[in-house]
Design a protein around this motif. Structure first.
Motif, PDB file in Angstrom:
ATOM      1  N   THR A 237      42.005  46.350  77.901  1.00 31.28           N
ATOM      2  CA  THR A 237      43.469  46.233  77.861  1.00 31.28           C
ATOM      3  C   THR A 237      43.974  45.231  76.829  1.00 31.28           C
ATOM      4  OG1 THR A 237      43.332  44.737  79.776  1.00 31.28           O
ATOM      5  CG2 THR A 237      43.916  47.038  80.218  1.00 31.28           C
ATOM      6  N   GLN A 269      50.635  58.486  84.918  1.00 27.25           N
ATOM      7  CA  GLN A 269      49.640  58.378  86.001  1.00 27.25           C
ATOM      8  C   GLN A 269      48.878  59.697  86.164  1.00 27.25           C
ATOM      9  OE1 GLN A 269      50.846  57.358  90.326  1.00 27.25           O
ATOM     10  NE2 GLN A 269      50.820  59.602  90.252  1.00 27.25           N
ATOM     11  N   VAL A 272      46.622  60.479  83.128  1.00 24.10           N
ATOM     12  CA  VAL A 272      45.454  59.595  83.054  1.00 24.10           C
ATOM     13  C   VAL A 272      44.450  59.950  84.152  1.00 24.10           C
ATOM     14  CG1 VAL A 272      44.672  57.194  83.387  1.00 24.10           C
ATOM     15  CG2 VAL A 272      46.605  57.686  81.866  1.00 24.10           C
ATOM     16  N   ASN A 273      44.940  60.183  85.367  1.00 30.71           N
ATOM     17  CA  ASN A 273      44.006  60.529  86.455  1.00 30.71           C
ATOM     18  C   ASN A 273      43.332  61.876  86.224  1.00 30.71           C
ATOM     19  OD1 ASN A 273      44.298  58.125  87.834  1.00 30.71           O
ATOM     20  ND2 ASN A 273      46.014  58.854  89.076  1.00 30.71           N
ATOM     21  N   ARG A 281      41.307  54.206  88.713  1.00 32.30           N
ATOM     22  CA  ARG A 281      42.432  55.096  89.028  1.00 32.30           C
ATOM     23  C   ARG A 281      43.709  54.467  88.503  1.00 32.30           C
ATOM     24  NH1 ARG A 281      42.325  60.136  90.798  1.00 32.30           N
ATOM     25  NH2 ARG A 281      44.107  59.853  92.186  1.00 32.30           N
ATOM     26  N   ALA A 282      44.628  55.311  88.087  1.00 33.18           N
ATOM     27  CA  ALA A 282      45.934  54.837  87.617  1.00 33.18           C
ATOM     28  C   ALA A 282      46.980  55.081  88.699  1.00 33.18           C
ATOM     29  CB  ALA A 282      46.324  55.583  86.345  1.00 33.18           C
ATOM     30  N   ARG A 283      47.927  54.152  88.808  1.00 33.32           N
ATOM     31  CA  ARG A 283      49.026  54.289  89.778  1.00 33.32           C
ATOM     32  C   ARG A 283      50.336  53.954  89.074  1.00 33.32           C
ATOM     33  NH1 ARG A 283      51.825  50.698  92.937  1.00 33.32           N
ATOM     34  NH2 ARG A 283      50.590  48.961  92.123  1.00 33.32           N
ATOM     35  N   ILE A 302      51.715  52.206  84.219  1.00 34.04           N
ATOM     36  CA  ILE A 302      50.678  52.359  85.251  1.00 34.04           C
ATOM     37  C   ILE A 302      49.973  51.027  85.498  1.00 34.04           C
ATOM     38  CG2 ILE A 302      50.172  54.823  84.942  1.00 34.04           C
ATOM     39  CD1 ILE A 302      47.886  54.032  83.011  1.00 34.04           C
ATOM     40  N   GLN A 303      49.479  50.891  86.718  1.00 29.90           N
ATOM     41  CA  GLN A 303      48.514  49.828  87.006  1.00 29.90           C
ATOM     42  C   GLN A 303      47.139  50.480  87.078  1.00 29.90           C
ATOM     43  OE1 GLN A 303      49.131  47.340  90.466  1.00 29.90           O
ATOM     44  NE2 GLN A 303      47.146  46.350  90.234  1.00 29.90           N
ATOM     45  N   LEU A 304      46.136  49.806  86.486  1.00 28.60           N
ATOM     46  CA  LEU A 304      44.774  50.328  86.519  1.00 28.60           C
ATOM     47  C   LEU A 304      44.034  49.663  87.674  1.00 28.60           C
ATOM     48  CD1 LEU A 304      44.102  50.248  82.678  1.00 28.60           C
ATOM     49  CD2 LEU A 304      44.756  52.212  84.088  1.00 28.60           C
ATOM     50  N   SER A 317      37.763  53.518  78.631  1.00 24.81           N
ATOM     51  CA  SER A 317      38.892  53.941  79.471  1.00 24.81           C
ATOM     52  C   SER A 317      40.222  53.701  78.766  1.00 24.81           C
ATOM     53  CB  SER A 317      38.884  53.186  80.802  1.00 24.81           C
ATOM     54  OG  SER A 317      37.696  53.445  81.493  1.00 24.81           O
ATOM     55  N   ILE A 321      43.065  56.269  77.453  1.00 28.88           N
ATOM     56  CA  ILE A 321      44.438  56.183  77.967  1.00 28.88           C
ATOM     57  C   ILE A 321      45.431  56.092  76.804  1.00 28.88           C
ATOM     58  CG2 ILE A 321      46.061  54.732  79.257  1.00 28.88           C
ATOM     59  CD1 ILE A 321      43.603  54.032  81.112  1.00 28.88           C
TER      60      ILE A 321
END
Length: 389
Positions: A237, A269, A272-273, A281-283, A302-304, A317, A321
């Protein structure tokens, strides 16, 4: 604070030994708030109060001695409040110790916690100090500390010579899997620094362990170092710093979240998922940074969430993304240029222009192939410097 710690830090090993050979030697200590023993007593205090040690100078890296200075912000020399010892800034007029500074000491001791990523500047401050010691005929002692994201997994590419900078001074992968002591030995020999180096090794550290496994109290090494997940994500990141996406600075979850005002969080999200990235997982989230990019503006993104620390690959990753973002928001994803830098910031972080060109052209695989080639090569190169198994 009492308790039995599984890992004995380099600083604790150092203070258990006979220190009479250091009597009469003027000592400089390169440290910050992470310099503390297993009982959380500051290394500065341990040196200052020891009857046989003569602590003359303190050297402070990026973020300052108290790690309260923001990233990239310069600070001046000062005086240490409780001891009256001069503090030389190594993130002010110069990032390199000057001859005038070095003339005041016979030995420099390094005690700073690293977080295992190539971009983290403390390891280059250490390297510059090693160069200064070699130049001035001084001795350097590195007090070793754990790599909080483990010492087994390596990921990323080498930096091309034209792309070296203070966020990537040497050709080591984005996630190097070495301790600061192992890195010091590696730098000293591989890059012909040739200083008189001693590493005080830890006892009981295991390469497979993460920061939460060491039984040691944790001190954040910089203002945006918030958790083990943040550190595990950071080799990937941190690349966001070179883009117009927020990497979450100015929120409580820097480097765990990403976004921008132009992003639809749920759509990102889902896309990415759909990649089915290993161990993550992305949220969808929304956030409003309080400083830096998009200060005061609502961002979606998103949060990873890391689901498996062993299989998760931060660099691969995040690059994948970014490729999704580049495809979804063609024309909106930008790469930041800073006037004084030779290359776009993302190229300095990535170590070449291969990743940026891949994102623009819709083919990131040449960069990812380089990452796997270089990390395999590095695994062999670092083997003889591995102290812990």
């Amino acid at each position: 604070m009492t308790g039995h710690f599984q890992v004995k830090l380099g600083v604790d090993v150092f203070f258990e030994r006979d220190l009479s050979d250091l009597q009469g030697k003027r000592i400089g200590l390169l440290t910050n708030q992470t310099g503390a023993n297993g009982e959380l007593v500051s290394t500065i205090r341990l040196f200052h109060e020891h009857p046989e040690l003569q602590l003359e100078i303190l050297f402070a890296p990026e973020h300052g001695l108290l790690t309260n200075v923001k990233e990239g912000e310069k600070f001046n020399d000062a005086t240490h409040r409780s001891t009256g010892i001069p503090i030389f800034s190594l993130y002010g007029q110069s990032k390199k110790p000057t001859d005038a500074m070095m003339e005041k000491v016979d030995i420099v001791v390094f005690d700073i916690q690293d977080i295992g990523a190539r971009y983290y500047t403390y390891i280059y401050t250490m390297a510059y100090m090693m160069e200064a010691c070699a130049r001035m005929g001084k001795r350097m002692i590195v007090l070793d500390r754990p790599n909080p994201i483990g010492g087994e997994i390596v990921e990323g590419n080498f930096i091309d010579p034209d792309y070296t900078s203070f966020v990537g001074l040497y050709p080591i992968p984005n996630r190097h899997g070495l301790t600061v002591g192992e890195l010091a030995a590696y730098f000293n020999e591989q890059f012909h620094i040739g200083c008189e180096l001693e590493v005080v090794w830890m006892e009981g550290w295991n390469r497979r362990s993460f920061q939460t496994d060491n039984g040691l109290p944790w001190i954040p090494p910089s203002p945006n170092t918030t958790s083990l997940d943040m550190m595990l994500l950071y080799p990937g990141t941190c690349l966001l710093e070179g883009t117009n996406l927020s990497e979450g600075r100015g929120t409580t979850q820097p480097f765990e979240i990403m976004g921008a005002p132009f992003i639809d969080g749920e759509e990102l999200q889902d896309n990415v998922n759909a990649l089915r990235l290993e161990g993550i997982r992305a949220r969808a989230i929304a956030f409003t940074p309080t400083y830096q990019k998009y200060n005061g503006q609502l961002c979606e993104g998103i949060q990873l969430h890391i689901t498996d620390r062993q299989t998760f690959k931060p660099v691969e990753s995040v690059v994948k993304i970014l490729a999704v973002v580049a495809e979804m928001y063609a024309g909106k994803l930008e790469f930041l240029e800073y006037g004084k830098l030779r290359h776009p910031m993302i190229d300095l972080l990535a170590g070449n222009d291969l990743m940026r060109r891949g994102l623009l052209e819709g083919n990131i695989y040449p960069y990812l192939q380089q990452c796997s080639r270089d990390s395999e090569k590095f695994m062999k190169m670092r083997e003889r410097y591995l102290r812990y198994r």
